[in-house]
Structures are given as structure tokens and as C-alpha cells.
Scaffold this motif. Sequence first.
Motif, PDB file in Angstrom:
ATOM      1  N   GLY A 127      40.754  47.933  42.178  1.00 19.37           N
ATOM      2  CA  GLY A 127      40.108  46.738  42.715  1.00 19.37           C
ATOM      3  C   GLY A 127      41.041  45.840  43.494  1.00 19.37           C
ATOM      4  N   TYR A 128      42.181  46.391  43.963  1.00 14.13           N
ATOM      5  CA  TYR A 128      43.118  45.596  44.753  1.00 14.13           C
ATOM      6  C   TYR A 128      42.602  45.500  46.188  1.00 14.13           C
ATOM      7  CZ  TYR A 128      47.567  43.780  46.543  1.00 14.13           C
ATOM      8  OH  TYR A 128      48.544  42.997  47.130  1.00 14.13           O
ATOM      9  N   THR A 129      41.605  44.659  46.347  1.00 13.44           N
ATOM     10  CA  THR A 129      40.969  44.401  47.634  1.00 13.44           C
ATOM     11  C   THR A 129      40.936  42.896  47.863  1.00 13.44           C
ATOM     12  OG1 THR A 129      38.771  44.230  46.645  1.00 13.44           O
ATOM     13  CG2 THR A 129      39.489  46.433  47.343  1.00 13.44           C
ATOM     14  N   ILE A 130      40.488  42.474  49.048  1.00 13.13           N
ATOM     15  CA  ILE A 130      40.373  41.036  49.327  1.00 13.13           C
ATOM     16  C   ILE A 130      39.525  40.352  48.252  1.00 13.13           C
ATOM     17  CG2 ILE A 130      39.221  39.396  50.858  1.00 13.13           C
ATOM     18  CD1 ILE A 130      41.796  39.953  52.024  1.00 13.13           C
ATOM     19  N   ASP A 131      38.359  40.883  47.993  1.00 10.47           N
ATOM     20  CA  ASP A 131      37.461  40.270  47.015  1.00 10.47           C
ATOM     21  C   ASP A 131      38.032  40.372  45.603  1.00 10.47           C
ATOM     22  OD1 ASP A 131      35.644  39.555  48.964  1.00 10.47           O
ATOM     23  OD2 ASP A 131      34.426  41.363  48.718  1.00 10.47           O
ATOM     24  N   GLY A 132      38.644  41.510  45.301  1.00  7.00           N
ATOM     25  CA  GLY A 132      39.194  41.694  43.967  1.00  7.00           C
ATOM     26  C   GLY A 132      40.306  40.711  43.656  1.00  7.00           C
ATOM     27  N   VAL A 133      41.213  40.508  44.618  1.00 12.94           N
ATOM     28  CA  VAL A 133      42.320  39.559  44.426  1.00 12.94           C
ATOM     29  C   VAL A 133      41.781  38.141  44.346  1.00 12.94           C
ATOM     30  CG1 VAL A 133      44.403  38.597  45.469  1.00 12.94           C
ATOM     31  CG2 VAL A 133      44.014  41.072  45.504  1.00 12.94           C
ATOM     32  N   ARG A 134      40.852  37.802  45.243  1.00  8.73           N
ATOM     33  CA  ARG A 134      40.295  36.448  45.258  1.00  8.73           C
ATOM     34  C   ARG A 134      39.599  36.122  43.940  1.00  8.73           C
ATOM     35  NH1 ARG A 134      37.000  36.988  49.364  1.00  8.73           N
ATOM     36  NH2 ARG A 134      38.471  36.244  50.953  1.00  8.73           N
ATOM     37  N   ASP A 135      38.798  37.047  43.450  1.00 12.86           N
ATOM     38  CA  ASP A 135      38.064  36.797  42.213  1.00 12.86           C
ATOM     39  C   ASP A 135      39.009  36.693  41.018  1.00 12.86           C
ATOM     40  OD1 ASP A 135      35.755  36.869  43.677  1.00 12.86           O
ATOM     41  OD2 ASP A 135      35.199  38.920  43.099  1.00 12.86           O
ATOM     42  N   ARG A 136      40.044  37.532  41.012  1.00 17.19           N
ATOM     43  CA  ARG A 136      40.957  37.532  39.868  1.00 17.19           C
ATOM     44  C   ARG A 136      41.810  36.260  39.826  1.00 17.19           C
ATOM     45  NH1 ARG A 136      42.805  41.226  36.203  1.00 17.19           N
ATOM     46  NH2 ARG A 136      43.972  40.066  34.623  1.00 17.19           N
ATOM     47  N   LEU A 137      42.302  35.821  40.978  1.00 19.13           N
ATOM     48  CA  LEU A 137      43.171  34.646  41.001  1.00 19.13           C
ATOM     49  C   LEU A 137      42.392  33.351  40.801  1.00 19.13           C
ATOM     50  CD1 LEU A 137      45.697  35.473  43.868  1.00 19.13           C
ATOM     51  CD2 LEU A 137      46.002  35.703  41.392  1.00 19.13           C
ATOM     52  N   GLY A 138      41.225  33.260  41.426  1.00 13.51           N
ATOM     53  CA  GLY A 138      40.474  32.014  41.350  1.00 13.51           C
ATOM     54  C   GLY A 138      40.967  31.012  42.378  1.00 13.51           C
ATOM     55  N   ARG A 139      40.193  29.955  42.552  1.00 17.07           N
ATOM     56  CA  ARG A 139      40.478  28.982  43.605  1.00 17.07           C
ATOM     57  C   ARG A 139      41.788  28.237  43.374  1.00 17.07           C
ATOM     58  NH1 ARG A 139      35.663  25.012  45.040  1.00 17.07           N
ATOM     59  NH2 ARG A 139      34.799  27.085  45.533  1.00 17.07           N
ATOM     60  N   MET A 140      42.048  27.825  42.151  1.00 17.16           N
ATOM     61  CA  MET A 140      43.253  27.032  41.892  1.00 17.16           C
ATOM     62  C   MET A 140      44.525  27.821  42.192  1.00 17.16           C
ATOM     63  SD  MET A 140      44.505  25.095  38.410  1.00 17.16           S
ATOM     64  CE  MET A 140      44.909  26.625  37.531  1.00 17.16           C
ATOM     65  N   ALA A 141      44.597  29.047  41.706  1.00 17.34           N
ATOM     66  CA  ALA A 141      45.797  29.855  41.934  1.00 17.34           C
ATOM     67  C   ALA A 141      45.964  30.193  43.406  1.00 17.34           C
ATOM     68  CB  ALA A 141      45.732  31.136  41.103  1.00 17.34           C
ATOM     69  N   ALA A 142      44.842  30.474  44.087  1.00 14.76           N
ATOM     70  CA  ALA A 142      44.924  30.783  45.517  1.00 14.76           C
ATOM     71  C   ALA A 142      45.432  29.576  46.297  1.00 14.76           C
ATOM     72  CB  ALA A 142      43.556  31.215  46.034  1.00 14.76           C
ATOM     73  N   SER A 143      44.949  28.385  45.962  1.00 16.28           N
ATOM     74  CA  SER A 143      45.412  27.169  46.636  1.00 16.28           C
ATOM     75  C   SER A 143      46.888  26.929  46.364  1.00 16.28           C
ATOM     76  CB  SER A 143      44.595  25.960  46.181  1.00 16.28           C
ATOM     77  OG  SER A 143      43.233  26.109  46.523  1.00 16.28           O
ATOM     78  N   ALA A 144      47.315  27.180  45.128  1.00 15.06           N
ATOM     79  CA  ALA A 144      48.724  26.997  44.792  1.00 15.06           C
ATOM     80  C   ALA A 144      49.608  27.971  45.564  1.00 15.06           C
ATOM     81  CB  ALA A 144      48.925  27.173  43.286  1.00 15.06           C
ATOM     82  N   LEU A 145      49.147  29.217  45.723  1.00 13.44           N
ATOM     83  CA  LEU A 145      49.920  30.187  46.496  1.00 13.44           C
ATOM     84  C   LEU A 145      50.100  29.745  47.937  1.00 13.44           C
ATOM     85  CD1 LEU A 145      48.649  33.691  45.286  1.00 13.44           C
ATOM     86  CD2 LEU A 145      50.946  32.723  45.041  1.00 13.44           C
TER      87      LEU A 145
END
Length: 465
Positions: free
Chosen positions: A12-30
Amino acid sequence: MERLRDHLLETGYTIDGVRDRLGRMAASALAREELVPAMRATADGDPLATMIRLWWLGVPVPARSLPPAVLESGLVVGEGDLVKAEVHLQPWETGGYLVSDRKVRPGDPALRADHVVGAGGASANLAQLVSRRPVGRALDLGTGCGVQVLHLAGRAGEIVATDVNPRAVELARLSWELSGVSGVDARLGSMFDPVEDELFDLVVSNPPFVVSPAGNLTYRESGGEGDAFCRDLVRQAPRHLNPGGQAHFLANWLHVEAEDWRERVGGWLGDTGCDAWVVQRDVQDPAEYVELWLRDAAEQGTPGYTEHYDRWLSWFEEHKVEGVGFGWITLRNSGTLDPVVRVEQLTHQVTLPVGDYVDDVLDAIATAHRAKDLASALPRTADGLLDERIGLPGAEDPMRIVLRQTTGLRRVREVGTVEAALAGVCDGELALGPLLNVIAELVGDGDMLQADSIRPLIAEGYFLL
């Protein structure tokens, strides 16, 4: 690469898979280069979490958690019981994968001169701009990690990709192989040198447009004087376009004291023989610009930061630079002896992807410029156009009338009562001249508008012929 791709998809290492796993907070922090929320989101150590840590976050993972498809890929290196990725491997919106060097973070060693940058906002911007029509031959000039090829695959019969950086060509080939894209003709060389006598139906480039006095980083700086690289790229492109062929570039240009930036960039295009459309999307003052690109290279906090910052600003001051513009440049080899160049600023949000309607934009600009007898033309109002009127409560006449596009470039233009009335009645069945005569009589708005006065509204897509 085939085995590795299968494993990435299975986990599931895809755009959607990474986005769903990290969540909004972690993605914003990255996006702020903070890893802690993402590390917490991937603490379970399951296969997807392991792939995110290894490839996206760039942290070592236990060797026992990795299958042979990863360990034997040639893209990782062992560190005792741990394994670390030697590259950044990111899923991309096309469904493929991109291999690049890892983005440098504060405290990391300085970037290598042949650093290969991954795909980001600029890459996505260019992909959104490029025409969607199928083509025979396409050229990706300055391919970098190979991202534009992923977008061209499937709609170009033949793709040539070039780069001056041998390491970029090496990693781009891995990107294409990992994404299942074959048959790309990758060549090494600067500008159009690798395709000297060849013609294409489509040329795209996210070039090294950064204006810097140093020119040390190949992926972003050409070493040329000011914005000369972008100027030369635009001027050389037409000789490589087939009839009807298009070129789409991202570019930076200088705002110089006592000089209109529109004239500067328009001057690059005046002798190309192509129809052209230039859009400025953003402008930064010299300090903002320098800070942006020093952050990009993670130079903040380093011993040489202040000196580099000062030297860069001194160069801008010496050359009387007041700002740097960023935007799009599109050319079309229309085969006419009367080409048209439109230069404008659009800083508001537009409908994406622009590539879905960029051909219509070019058609509108050309039609408004070259239509001979507008009075006999049959105009119709563009779809999705709104008529907005602003006035005092109870007043008979509005103080202001605005035509607003709700699709495409979403332009807004203030118009008079005649143009507004025309937008309300033209349907492609009546000629423009007679329509304007009737409207003038009905609204009693002084002198009747001539048909030629509607050309700007045609060029901007309010009316279609």
C-alpha cells in the motif's frame, strides 16, 4: 525494479496509502521538515509503516523487516542490523514512483553539486499546465528525476528526455523502470544540444530557473547571468517544434528598476515566430527570494548563511533587481506570419489542470488577434459566465458591472452596459455588428461600441466565436 514495485503496491505504499497512514497533522509537519508526528504514525512497524520510514522519512529500519525485493534492489545499504535507503523513493500521482536524492534537512551535510531533486510543487505545476492532447514526439528537457515522463507516458508516441547531470539520467531511468514506463530515449547534454536537428510535437521543461550569483547546484541553477537561461530556452525552442507543436516551461524573470517586466519577458518571445502566452503567478522581493532558496538547500543555521545571503542580495542590488517573478510560458508554432504574444498576471486560483483547456486559451488569444471581420462574426457567451452588478439599494442603474468566469482561468473584468447586455443575448446565431447596433439603441449608452472593442473579451475567453 519489477519485484520492488510489486512489493510497494502490495504494502500500500502509494499516494493514498501514505496520506491515509500519516494523517493530516503528520503530513503538515513533514512540510515543515518535522519528522516526529510521522515517526509516531509509523511506530507499529508493519510493512507499510516500514516502507514509509525507509523510503519517505529516510530513517534506518531493521533488516529483518525487509523482504528480498527491497534488500536486493540496490537502493539500500546495510548498517549492522539496520538498513538505510540511499535514495528517496516517492509514490507519484500517476500511479508510478520517483527515485531521487533525499531532500536535505537542517543539520544535514551540504548538498552535493549533482544533487537530483525529487518532485514537488513546481513539478506538479508544470504537469498541470501541459496540453492533454496526444502527440507523436515529446521532449522532456531537464528531466531531473523523470517526473514529467510519467505524465507524458501514454499520450506521447515517442519520448526523449535529456539532462546535463549524469546522475539525474541514472535516477530517472530507475524511476521509469520502477513505474513500468519503457522506451524512453534518455540523453545527456545541456539545453537543446542532445536534440540539435530534431523536431517535436511537445516540449516541456522545469528548467534550472533560479537566479543566483553562484550557480553551484545543477538541479536549480544554470550558472548563467540572471534570467538569461530562461530567455535562451524560450528563444531556442521554436526551431524544435513541428507545425502546431507546443512548448510549456516554468520560468523565473527579473523585475528590474525602470523596466516593465511584461516588456522584458515579451521581448524574449517577440522574434520566435510562435504564438505565446506568459502568466506571472507570483512575485517575490529579493530578500524573500534569497531566503526561499537558502531554505531549499538547508543553509539556515550554517556558518556561511549570512555571508551567502549578503552576497546574493548584493548581486540583486548591483543589477537593480526589485523582484523576481515566477510563472508559465507556453508557445505554439501556429505557422502564421502574424504571431501574437500575451503577457499577463494571474495570481488567483484557477481551475486545474490548465492542460485541459490550454489549447482553448491559445485559440482565443489567436482568434482575437487575427480575426479580420469581427462585425460579421457569430459570438456566443462562454459557459459558466456570471453577470454581477453592484449598486446602491433601490438605485435604477448599477454602479459597477462585472463579468466573472466560474471555470477555466476564472478571470474577472469590469464592463459597461453594452458588453453586459451582449453577454446576455449572444448565442452564436446572430452577427456581432447588428447585435451591437440593437443593444446600443435599447440601452441608450452613448456612442455605439465598435466590434473591434470586443477583441479583449474574446482574447480572455468571455466570448467565443
